[in-house]
Design a protein around this motif. Structure first.
Motif, short mmCIF file in Angstrom:
data_model
loop_
_atom_site.label_atom_id
_atom_site.label_comp_id
_atom_site.label_asym_id
_atom_site.label_seq_id
_atom_site.Cartn_x
_atom_site.Cartn_y
_atom_site.Cartn_z
N HIS A 1 -14.50 3.04 -0.80
CA HIS A 1 -15.77 2.46 -1.23
C HIS A 1 -16.43 3.31 -2.30
CE1 HIS A 1 -20.23 2.17 -0.90
NE2 HIS A 1 -19.96 0.90 -1.02
N GLU A 2 -16.42 4.62 -2.11
CA GLU A 2 -17.12 5.50 -3.04
C GLU A 2 -16.35 5.72 -4.34
OE1 GLU A 2 -20.16 6.62 -2.73
OE2 GLU A 2 -20.31 5.50 -0.86
N ALA A 3 -15.01 5.76 -4.27
CA ALA A 3 -14.23 6.20 -5.42
C ALA A 3 -13.40 5.11 -6.09
CB ALA A 3 -13.30 7.35 -5.01
N VAL A 4 -13.11 4.01 -5.39
CA VAL A 4 -12.09 3.10 -5.89
C VAL A 4 -12.61 1.71 -6.19
CG1 VAL A 4 -9.88 1.97 -5.36
CG2 VAL A 4 -10.24 4.37 -4.75
N ILE A 5 -13.25 1.03 -5.24
CA ILE A 5 -13.61 -0.37 -5.47
C ILE A 5 -14.76 -0.50 -6.46
CG2 ILE A 5 -12.81 -0.97 -3.16
CD1 ILE A 5 -15.80 -1.50 -2.44
N GLY A 6 -14.91 -1.67 -7.02
CA GLY A 6 -16.00 -1.88 -7.96
C GLY A 6 -16.00 -3.29 -8.52
N GLY A 7 -17.12 -3.67 -9.11
CA GLY A 7 -17.28 -5.00 -9.66
C GLY A 7 -18.10 -5.87 -8.72
N PRO A 8 -18.53 -7.03 -9.18
CA PRO A 8 -19.39 -7.91 -8.38
C PRO A 8 -18.74 -8.30 -7.05
CG PRO A 8 -19.34 -8.62 -10.66
CD PRO A 8 -18.28 -7.57 -10.52
N GLY A 9 -19.40 -7.98 -5.94
CA GLY A 9 -18.92 -8.37 -4.62
C GLY A 9 -17.70 -7.63 -4.13
N ALA A 10 -17.34 -6.52 -4.77
CA ALA A 10 -16.14 -5.77 -4.35
C ALA A 10 -16.28 -5.29 -2.92
CB ALA A 10 -15.91 -4.58 -5.28
N PHE A 11 -15.15 -5.22 -2.21
CA PHE A 11 -15.21 -4.82 -0.81
C PHE A 11 -13.93 -4.10 -0.38
CE2 PHE A 11 -13.82 -9.26 -1.01
CZ PHE A 11 -12.64 -9.24 -0.28
N VAL A 12 -14.05 -3.37 0.74
CA VAL A 12 -12.93 -2.72 1.39
C VAL A 12 -12.76 -3.36 2.76
CG1 VAL A 12 -11.98 -0.58 2.31
CG2 VAL A 12 -13.43 -0.51 0.27
N LEU A 13 -11.53 -3.67 3.14
CA LEU A 13 -11.23 -4.10 4.50
C LEU A 13 -10.40 -3.02 5.17
CD1 LEU A 13 -10.35 -7.89 4.07
CD2 LEU A 13 -12.53 -6.84 4.61
N MET A 14 -10.75 -2.71 6.41
CA MET A 14 -10.07 -1.65 7.15
C MET A 14 -9.24 -2.26 8.27
SD MET A 14 -11.77 1.59 9.12
CE MET A 14 -12.60 0.55 10.33
N THR A 15 -7.98 -1.86 8.37
CA THR A 15 -7.10 -2.38 9.42
C THR A 15 -6.27 -1.24 9.99
OG1 THR A 15 -5.21 -2.88 7.96
CG2 THR A 15 -6.92 -4.56 8.16
N ASN A 16 -5.75 -1.47 11.19
CA ASN A 16 -4.92 -0.46 11.85
C ASN A 16 -3.61 -0.99 12.40
OD1 ASN A 16 -6.20 2.04 11.61
ND2 ASN A 16 -7.66 1.55 13.24
N ASN A 17 -3.44 -2.30 12.41
CA ASN A 17 -2.21 -2.85 12.99
C ASN A 17 -1.78 -4.08 12.21
OD1 ASN A 17 -3.37 -5.34 14.28
ND2 ASN A 17 -4.59 -3.79 15.35
N PRO A 18 -0.53 -4.52 12.40
CA PRO A 18 -0.01 -5.64 11.60
C PRO A 18 -0.84 -6.92 11.72
CG PRO A 18 1.79 -4.47 12.66
CD PRO A 18 0.53 -3.89 13.22
N ALA A 19 -1.29 -7.25 12.92
CA ALA A 19 -2.05 -8.48 13.09
C ALA A 19 -3.37 -8.43 12.33
CB ALA A 19 -2.31 -8.75 14.57
N ASP A 20 -4.06 -7.30 12.41
CA ASP A 20 -5.32 -7.14 11.68
C ASP A 20 -5.09 -7.21 10.18
OD1 ASP A 20 -6.81 -6.91 13.96
OD2 ASP A 20 -6.99 -4.74 13.88
N TYR A 21 -4.02 -6.56 9.72
CA TYR A 21 -3.74 -6.49 8.30
C TYR A 21 -3.47 -7.89 7.74
CZ TYR A 21 -1.62 -4.95 3.88
OH TYR A 21 -1.34 -4.76 2.56
N ALA A 22 -2.61 -8.65 8.42
CA ALA A 22 -2.26 -9.99 7.95
C ALA A 22 -3.49 -10.90 7.94
CB ALA A 22 -1.17 -10.59 8.82
N ARG A 23 -4.31 -10.80 8.99
CA ARG A 23 -5.51 -11.63 9.07
C ARG A 23 -6.51 -11.25 7.97
NH1 ARG A 23 -5.91 -11.31 14.08
NH2 ARG A 23 -7.07 -9.36 14.18
N ALA A 24 -6.69 -9.96 7.75
CA ALA A 24 -7.61 -9.49 6.72
C ALA A 24 -7.13 -9.89 5.32
CB ALA A 24 -7.79 -7.98 6.80
#
Length: 249
Positions: free
Chosen positions: A201-224
């Motif tokens: 969030h602090e160093a990488v994303i940017g632009g209108p409405g930019a966001f970070v999604l956090m996941t820890n497992n395959p199901a969360d990652y695919a859904r996100a």
């Protein structure tokens, strides 16, 4: 066409990204999206499969296909490459026009068939997010179509530890009008940061409405991934109740 990671990014990307989607000049799409996927040494077979299969399943999903076909143009353009340290890049899917389910499934199959599996490959290296952003910007610059939105999607499990400071590359990409979003494979990079999403969030994303999604497992990652891609295609903001969203700009 696959670009081997030993090639320089300028040769590799310009060889494929300068080709217009579907062989047509000045095609108009709702979004041109670069999937920039981490293949550094810390990406083990499980994480490699999570990224490869997750992106393929997202493109096949009804949620994403509906978002594609419901847009004003009814089309998106996508490209998918894997990166690690500076100069280490492999293009899996050159720019591809996706306007219907059949094209989405074809792109998904290419990613699933040729993407990183974590087994028997000569790859790895450090993590240069700055290089990934620069490569994505170059690819978007070389693409000949017109897009309502241009998006750089970073999938990563670590912080920038090679190449330019990532803030420099982010600043240049934002100046070109791109949005940079990110999705994590893990909550933390062991021994480096206990808040990887916060770092992104602090160093990488940017632009209108930019966001970070956090996941820890395959199901969360695919859904996100499905949710993220559908939002990027439609141009909608991330809902306030999105429990997988850690940070939104």
């Amino acid at each position: 066409m696959l670009c081997l990671q030993s090639l320089s990014v300028s040769i590799c990307l310009l060889a494929v990204a300068a080709l217009p989607a579907a062989g047509e000049d000045h095609i108009e799409v709702d979004a041109a999206i670069v999937f920039a996927v981490d293949s550094s040494t810390s990406i083990d077979p499980e994480r490699a499969d999570r990224q490869r299969i997750g992106h393929a399943e997202a493109l096949r999903s009804r949620e994403v296909i509906t978002a594609i076909t419901s847009g004003p143009a009814g089309c998106i353009a996508i490209t998918y490459f894997e990166w690690s340290s500076v100069g280490s890049l492999r293009t899996i899917l050159p720019w591809q026009l996706v306007c219907n389910e059949a094209q989405a499934r074809a792109a998904a199959q290419t990613i699933e068939d040729y993407g990183d599996t974590g087994h028997g490959r000569s790859r790895g290296g450090r993590t240069s997010i700055s290089f990934a952003i620069d490569a994505a910007s170059l690819s978007l610059r070389a693409w000949s179509g017109k897009a309502t939105r241009t998006v750089i999607d970073i999938s990563v499990n670590g912080t920038n530890n090679d190449g330019l400071p990532v803030e420099i590359s982010r600043r240049q990409a934002l100046a070109e009008g791109h949005v940079i979003n990110a999705i994590t494979l893990d909550r933390a990079e062991e021994g480096v940061t206990d808040d990887l999403a916060g770092y992104l969030h602090e160093a990488v994303i940017g632009g209108p409405g930019a966001f970070v999604l956090m996941t820890n497992n395959p199901a969360d990652y695919a859904r996100a991934l499905r949710r993220k891609l559908a939002l990027e295609i439609s141009g909608l903001a991330l809902p306030a109740d999105a429990t997988t969203a850690v940070y939104v700009r």
